[in-house]
Design an enzyme around this catalytic site. Structure first.
Site, PDB file in Angstrom:
ATOM      1  CG  HIS A 159      43.958  22.343 -39.142  1.00 35.76           C
ATOM      2  ND1 HIS A 159      42.762  22.868 -39.568  1.00 35.76           N
ATOM      3  CD2 HIS A 159      44.547  21.798 -40.236  1.00 35.76           C
ATOM      4  CE1 HIS A 159      42.613  22.635 -40.874  1.00 35.76           C
ATOM      5  NE2 HIS A 159      43.699  21.998 -41.306  1.00 35.76           N
ATOM      6  CB  SER A 278      48.662  37.236 -11.405  1.00 33.53           C
ATOM      7  OG  SER A 278      47.599  37.156 -10.480  1.00 33.53           O
ATOM      8  CE  LYS A 284      48.433  33.268 -14.632  1.00 30.61           C
ATOM      9  NZ  LYS A 284      48.054  34.527 -15.232  1.00 30.61           N
ATOM     10  CD  GLU A 291      46.416  38.305 -22.761  1.00 33.27           C
ATOM     11  OE1 GLU A 291      46.565  37.117 -22.456  1.00 33.27           O
ATOM     12  OE2 GLU A 291      46.130  39.196 -21.927  1.00 33.27           O
TER      13      GLU A 291
END
Length: 361
Positions: A159, A278, A284, A291
């Site tokens: 979970h 970015s 970042k 992804e």
């Protein structure tokens, strides 16, 4: 053109020429997708012509002339093909342009229906093997890192909550076993892809005494799709392959998601080679590769759904809807194979981070 007729008969040419123009020609054309099966079609043409000569259906000198013309078509390449509804008709036209009416005898005892079904299976075998190779590469990478990190502790989750301690090796081998099952599914699908429909003609066979076993042998197929109507109309082998790919993509998507989460928690640090930054926030490190791998599961699932929807409710035997079915398979196998191959590199692209004991994978 009836299967009993002489392919060089002028009345047949006139009948076919009736349908060679008009505003719907571009809509009907599959040429944009057919480059993928150009080499397959040439192989199928050669096997068929050799068989016709061996069975005495076409004279040996005529077969030699046709085979030489096919060599010329191959050397010229796909982009040099004349206009046509599909690659099959374009190749035949290219042969006739080179050697005259005798080139039409290449199509004796054959329909585009069994021809295209054979070409798809011939090319799909290669693609499935490449997908299998990608899974083997991923499994090897997972096993290698698992061995290196056999004693590296990490939190295990249920979970998305920390649950029990485990090791990086234990975690990674859970994915290796899942990918092993995906590999097995692809091998199972390959077995059913590797059956020849050639010789079935339009759907009810041909009165010519063709040797289906011989063309299957020449093309490296393990056997025949025995029923001629089933042979030209079924695309269940595409469904099976795409379903296996969708399952594989779902497995790899889970791995990618885990690594995105672990990266966020500081358990792993992703390699710069598999990340980006970015344009406005250069501090970042974005897990863009993971992804995109994760998104591939959606692409594969949509391809499977599109394929099944296209096939749903089609009557026997051949229907032109099938022309739109095959691109779903090509797109799925390209996307998933690339994602899995990227996953094989990404499996070793994470190093233990500072957050909670180890990482990797």
């Amino acid at each position: 053109m009836t299967e009993e007729s002489d392919p060089t008969d002028s009345s047949d040419v006139v009948r076919r020429d009736r349908f060679s123009g008009g505003p719907a020609r571009g809509f009907l054309s599959s040429m944009d997708d057919d480059e993928r099966i150009f080499a397959a079609d040439l192989a199928v043409d050669r096997a068929h012509v050799v068989m016709l000569a061996e069975e005495g259906i076409v004279a040996e000198d005529e077969a030699a002339t046709i085979l030489s013309a096919l060599d010329d078509v191959e050397s010229a390449g796909f982009d040099a093909l004349p206009d046509g509804e599909d690659v099959h008709a374009a190749i035949e036209t290219g042969v006739i342009e080179r050697v005259g009416d005798v080139g039409g005898k290449m199509h004796t005892a054959r329909s585009r229906n069994d021809e295209v079904a054979t070409c798809i299976r011939y090319r799909l075998r290669e693609d499935v093997l490449e997908a299998i190779e990608a899974t083997l590469g991923l499994r090897g990478a997972l096993a290698e890192v698992a061995s290196e990190r056999a004693e590296t502790a990490m939190p295990g989750y249920t979970h998305l909550q920390p649950a029990q301690p485990t090791t990086v090796g234990h975690y990674l081998l859970s994915y290796e076993q899942a990918v092993a099952r995906d590999t097995a599914r692809l091998f199972d699908a390959y077995e059913r892809v590797n059956q020849s429909p050639l010789g079935s003609a339009a759907f009810a066979g041909t009165p010519f005494e063709v040797n289906r076993e011989r063309t299957a042998e020449l093309l490296g197929f393990e056997g025949l799709v025995e029923n001629s109507m089933d042979a030209v109309s079924t695309r269940d082998f595409l469904v099976e392959v795409v379903a296996a790919l969708a399952n594989l993509a779902t497995t790899v998507s889970g791995l990618a998601e885990d690594l995105v989460v672990f990266s966020n928690k500081g358990l792993v640090e992703l390699s710069d080679d598999y990340s980006s930054t970015s344009s406005i926030m250069p501090q970042k490190k974005n897990p863009d590769t993971l992804e995109l791998v994760r998104a591939t599961a959606g692409d594969a699932a949509s391809g499977l759904n599109g394929l099944l929807t296209t096939l749903k409710g089609l009557p026997r035997a051949y229907n032109r809807d099938l022309q739109n079915a095959t691109p779903h398979a090509w797109e799925a196998i390209d996307a998933v194979s690339e994602a899995v191959a990227g996953g094989a590199g990404g499996a070793g692209a994470a190093a233990p981070g500072g957050g909670g004991g180890g990482g990797g994978g």
